[in-house]
Design a protein around this motif. Structure first.
Motif, short mmCIF file in Angstrom:
data_model
loop_
_atom_site.label_atom_id
_atom_site.label_comp_id
_atom_site.label_asym_id
_atom_site.label_seq_id
_atom_site.Cartn_x
_atom_site.Cartn_y
_atom_site.Cartn_z
N TYR A 196 33.51 35.76 47.71
CA TYR A 196 34.04 35.36 49.02
C TYR A 196 32.99 34.71 49.91
CZ TYR A 196 35.89 35.85 53.77
OH TYR A 196 36.27 35.62 55.05
N ASP A 197 31.76 35.24 49.90
CA ASP A 197 30.74 34.79 50.84
C ASP A 197 30.21 33.42 50.46
OD1 ASP A 197 28.58 34.47 52.57
OD2 ASP A 197 28.16 36.61 52.61
N HIS A 198 30.44 32.45 51.31
CA HIS A 198 30.08 31.07 50.98
C HIS A 198 28.57 30.80 51.04
CE1 HIS A 198 30.40 31.05 55.37
NE2 HIS A 198 29.54 30.07 55.35
N THR A 199 27.78 31.75 51.58
CA THR A 199 26.32 31.53 51.68
C THR A 199 25.57 32.08 50.48
OG1 THR A 199 25.94 33.60 52.90
CG2 THR A 199 26.44 31.63 54.20
N VAL A 200 26.27 32.74 49.55
CA VAL A 200 25.61 33.29 48.37
C VAL A 200 25.29 32.16 47.40
CG1 VAL A 200 25.94 34.76 46.34
CG2 VAL A 200 26.70 35.54 48.57
N GLY A 201 24.11 32.23 46.78
CA GLY A 201 23.72 31.22 45.82
C GLY A 201 24.50 31.30 44.53
N VAL A 202 24.84 30.16 43.96
CA VAL A 202 25.57 30.13 42.70
C VAL A 202 24.74 30.68 41.56
CG1 VAL A 202 26.72 28.64 41.02
CG2 VAL A 202 26.95 28.16 43.46
N SER A 203 23.47 30.26 41.50
CA SER A 203 22.61 30.65 40.38
C SER A 203 21.90 31.97 40.62
CB SER A 203 21.57 29.57 40.12
OG SER A 203 20.68 29.45 41.22
N GLY A 204 21.97 32.50 41.81
CA GLY A 204 21.27 33.74 42.13
C GLY A 204 21.00 33.80 43.62
N LEU A 205 20.14 34.73 44.00
CA LEU A 205 19.90 34.97 45.42
C LEU A 205 18.54 34.45 45.87
CD1 LEU A 205 21.32 38.59 45.54
CD2 LEU A 205 22.53 36.46 45.94
#
Length: 205
Positions: A196-205
């Motif tokens: 849901y959170d759009h600020t989370v990185g796709v490949s990781g954090l």
């Protein structure tokens, strides 16, 4: 200038283990130095400094300024940047989502290509430097940063491209947050399935 370090709990176990190994070698009257089974450039490959040297910014086995310049900075791509603690952009490059887990890398490398990442990893491996990798800084446990580390910042590699074979797939860079993917998908009438959170990185954090 040296960076003030705060040790993590696990680091003390490493130090105690190194001390035990050093004492055992002394008891056996074994001269500890470089041998064929010691990887070149590792923290054990420091015969002039005694038995062991843990690479930290204030240690004598930390790479010299010339080594950083010749083996890292000048090997990066044209648009990649290196940020040190006394640089104006350091605070901006070192932002973490959880301020309670703030830490201070020795160097932040804002990479632009996969080859930049390879250069960073090769340099860190040669000198035994701890590596941390950051995409969005969204790791609330602070694992995308680290005191005295070489921090590889992937956030500039945030490109998105629609795969042009009719497969409804979007190819993304390792620095993308999910919002980047949502926006690219919307151009093609697609709704990516993700967290849901759009600020989370796709490949990781």
């Amino acid at each position: 200038e040296p960076v003030a370090l705060s040790w993590e709990e696990g680091d003390f176990d490493v130090i105690r283990d190194l001390l035990r190994r050093s004492e055992a070698a002394a008891d056996m009257e074994v001269e500890v130095g470089v041998s064929d089974d010691v990887p070149a450039g590792s923290d054990l490959d420091q015969p002039a400094l005694g038995a062991y040297c843990i690479p930290t910014p204030d240690s004598t086995c930390w790479p010299s300024k010339d080594a950083w310049k010749d083996e890292l900075i000048e090997m990066l791509s044209v648009n990649a940047t290196t940020v040190l603690p006394y640089h104006v952009g350091y605070a901006q490059s070192n932002v973490m989502r959880n301020a309670q887990m703030a830490s201070y890398p020795a160097t932040i490398v804002n990479v632009m290509t996969a080859e930049d990442v390879q250069v960073c990893m090769g340099f860190a491996s040669k000198y035994g430097i701890r590596v941390t990798v950051k995409t969005t800084g969204h790791d609330y446990d602070g694992r995308s940063n680290g005191d005295g580390s070489l921090n590889i910042n992937l956030s500039a590699m945030d490109w998105t491209t629609m795969v042009g074979d009719g497969s409804d797939q979007i190819r993304v860079g390792p620095g993308c947050a999910w919002n980047d993917v949502y926006l690219e998908g919307a151009k093609w009438g697609l709704a990516p399935v993700s967290g849901y959170d759009h600020t989370v990185g796709v490949s990781g954090l």
